[in-house]
Design an enzyme around this catalytic site. Structure first.
Site, PDB file in Angstrom:
ATOM      1  N   LYS A   1      22.348 -31.046 -24.434  1.00 55.04           N
ATOM      2  CA  LYS A   1      21.817 -29.736 -24.048  1.00 55.04           C
ATOM      3  C   LYS A   1      20.314 -29.628 -24.270  1.00 55.04           C
ATOM      4  O   LYS A   1      19.610 -28.979 -23.498  1.00 55.04           O
ATOM      5  CB  LYS A   1      22.551 -28.618 -24.805  1.00 55.04           C
ATOM      6  CG  LYS A   1      23.980 -28.413 -24.350  1.00 55.04           C
ATOM      7  CD  LYS A   1      24.586 -27.139 -24.922  1.00 55.04           C
ATOM      8  CE  LYS A   1      25.949 -26.870 -24.327  1.00 55.04           C
ATOM      9  NZ  LYS A   1      26.542 -25.598 -24.808  1.00 55.04           N
TER      10      LYS A   1
ATOM     11  N   LYS B   1      31.791 -32.991 -15.928  1.00 61.34           N
ATOM     12  CA  LYS B   1      32.652 -31.844 -16.198  1.00 61.34           C
ATOM     13  C   LYS B   1      32.342 -30.702 -15.235  1.00 61.34           C
ATOM     14  O   LYS B   1      31.185 -30.477 -14.878  1.00 61.34           O
ATOM     15  CB  LYS B   1      32.437 -31.389 -17.643  1.00 61.34           C
ATOM     16  CG  LYS B   1      33.391 -30.315 -18.130  1.00 61.34           C
ATOM     17  CD  LYS B   1      33.106 -29.985 -19.588  1.00 61.34           C
ATOM     18  CE  LYS B   1      33.986 -28.833 -20.068  1.00 61.34           C
ATOM     19  NZ  LYS B   1      33.676 -28.457 -21.462  1.00 61.34           N
TER      20      LYS B   1
ATOM     21  N   LYS C   1      29.457 -24.233 -14.588  1.00 54.16           N
ATOM     22  CA  LYS C   1      28.778 -23.172 -13.845  1.00 54.16           C
ATOM     23  C   LYS C   1      27.320 -23.511 -13.599  1.00 54.16           C
ATOM     24  O   LYS C   1      26.682 -22.943 -12.713  1.00 54.16           O
ATOM     25  CB  LYS C   1      28.871 -21.845 -14.599  1.00 54.16           C
ATOM     26  CG  LYS C   1      27.910 -21.732 -15.776  1.00 54.16           C
ATOM     27  CD  LYS C   1      27.867 -20.361 -16.351  1.00 54.16           C
ATOM     28  CE  LYS C   1      26.716 -20.218 -17.341  1.00 54.16           C
ATOM     29  NZ  LYS C   1      25.401 -20.207 -16.720  1.00 54.16           N
TER      30      LYS C   1
END
Length: 352
Positions: free
Chosen positions: A115, A207, A210
């Site tokens: 991230k 994965k 969104k």
């Protein structure tokens, strides 16, 4: 050995655009577990702000996730549904765990590396200590089981390490106060089902998310029947027919993903799906998958729309859940304060 009553805790971030991965990987399992476990389900809005969120969007997304819980069949009367920021024990216990966890443990967390990317110096400290807050979420209720996807397994292992270190560091004090040989349980992961990790419809190695720039990579819970059919029709596949045995999916990530989605929606196994569709071309399998997805998701989407149109009802559910969650967490937090050595002028806590 100290025994703890079985209790399930899990949470979903309110980051908008709930999709099929959230539904199959988490929400449907939450619904099933409430038949056999004492469950606490949390909308983890404090986790969400580890990256910047528009305040209005965050409020809306918190209500949307709650609506999805309710629409899918979670019972907020028999179990607890609330949003994290309404119960202060999460933040209080997270600070204690910041002082228990080790920098080396956090530096090994792969999700932070993913991230934060290459610009780690500009990542928030909240993103770095995110796993400590996750441990606090679980252990504030002395939860014994946590339904997690593969990508969260490492964080749960860290929660176990934190619980163990707390128990070891304060072993004498824990025994002195009458809590036995452990104050916190070591929570166990619950990982089950054929589609616990739903992948992108455009790339079977990633994965479903969104944040993917292509809306065709995911099935949103609010998609209508036409959108669902179109997305599955355009889903990436290979030219070979479906295999008859599961071993034939090993080197075919897109095929494996679609078979797993079908199995999860149908409540069956990948093996059973291949017994039905083995040898079939994707041109016949995809329409069957689309029809099944519409059948399962349309009622959920309709109920979500009805619930989100009544935010006062959702807020009332969250307020009631927060009150009940706080009542469970307060004596645990008081016990932590007694163990650590914080001075408390107000009494009340776990029985010693």
């Amino acid at each position: 050995m100290t025994s703890f009553p079985e209790r399930v805790f899990s949470g979903v971030q309110p980051t908008g655009n709930l999709h099929l991965g959230n539904y199959l990987g988490a929400i449907t399992r939450f619904v099933a577990m409430q038949e056999s476990h004492d469950c606490i389900y949390c909308v983890v809005d404090m986790h969400a702000i580890t990256v910047w969120q528009d305040p209005n969007d965050l409020r809306q997304s918190t209500r949307e996730v709650t609506a999805a819980f309710l629409a899918a069949g979670i019972d907020p009367v028999r179990h607890i549904v609330f949003n994290q920021s309404q119960v202060s024990a999460h933040a209080e216990l997270a600070w204690v765990f910041n002082c228990v966890a080790r920098m080396g443990w956090l530096n090994r967390m792969t999700q932070f590396k993913e991230k934060a990317g290459k610009d780690r110096e500009n990542a928030s400290t909240g993103l770095f200590v995110y796993p400590n807050l996750m441990a606090a979420d679980i252990l504030a209720y002395r939860a014994t089981h946590v339904p997690v996807g593969e990508d969260q397994k490492q964080h749960l292992e860290l929660a176990r390490d934190i619980a163990q270190k707390f128990n070891n560091d304060y072993a004498d004090r824990i025994a002195e106060l009458g809590f036995g040989d452990a104050f916190f349980p070591l929570p166990e992961p619950l990982i089950a089902g054929p589609a616990t990790r739903v992948m992108s419809l455009r790339d079977g190695s990633k994965k479903m998310s969104k944040s993917d720039p292509s809306d065709y990579s995911r099935i949103n819970l609010t998609d209508d029947a036409d959108a669902i059919a179109q997305k599955f029709r355009k889903a990436r596949t290979d030219p070979e027919p479906l295999p008859s045995e599961i071993a034939g999916l090993a080197a075919r990530p897109e095929a494996d993903n679609l078979v797993g989605i079908y199995a999860a929606l149908a409540g069956t196994s990948k093996e059973e799906v291949l017994r039905t569709f083995g040898g079939a071309q994707f041109s016949s399998f995809k329409p069957a998958l689309s029809d099944l997805a519409v059948e399962k998701l349309a009622p959920v989407a309709a109920e979500m729309r009805r619930l989100t149109a009544d935010p006062a009802h959702i807020d009332a559910v969250l307020a009631d859940g927060a009150e009940r969650a706080a009542a469970l967490a307060e004596p645990v937090m008081n016990g932590v304060k007694d163990v650590v050595g914080f001075l408390r002028t107000r009494r009340g806590g776990l029985p010693g």
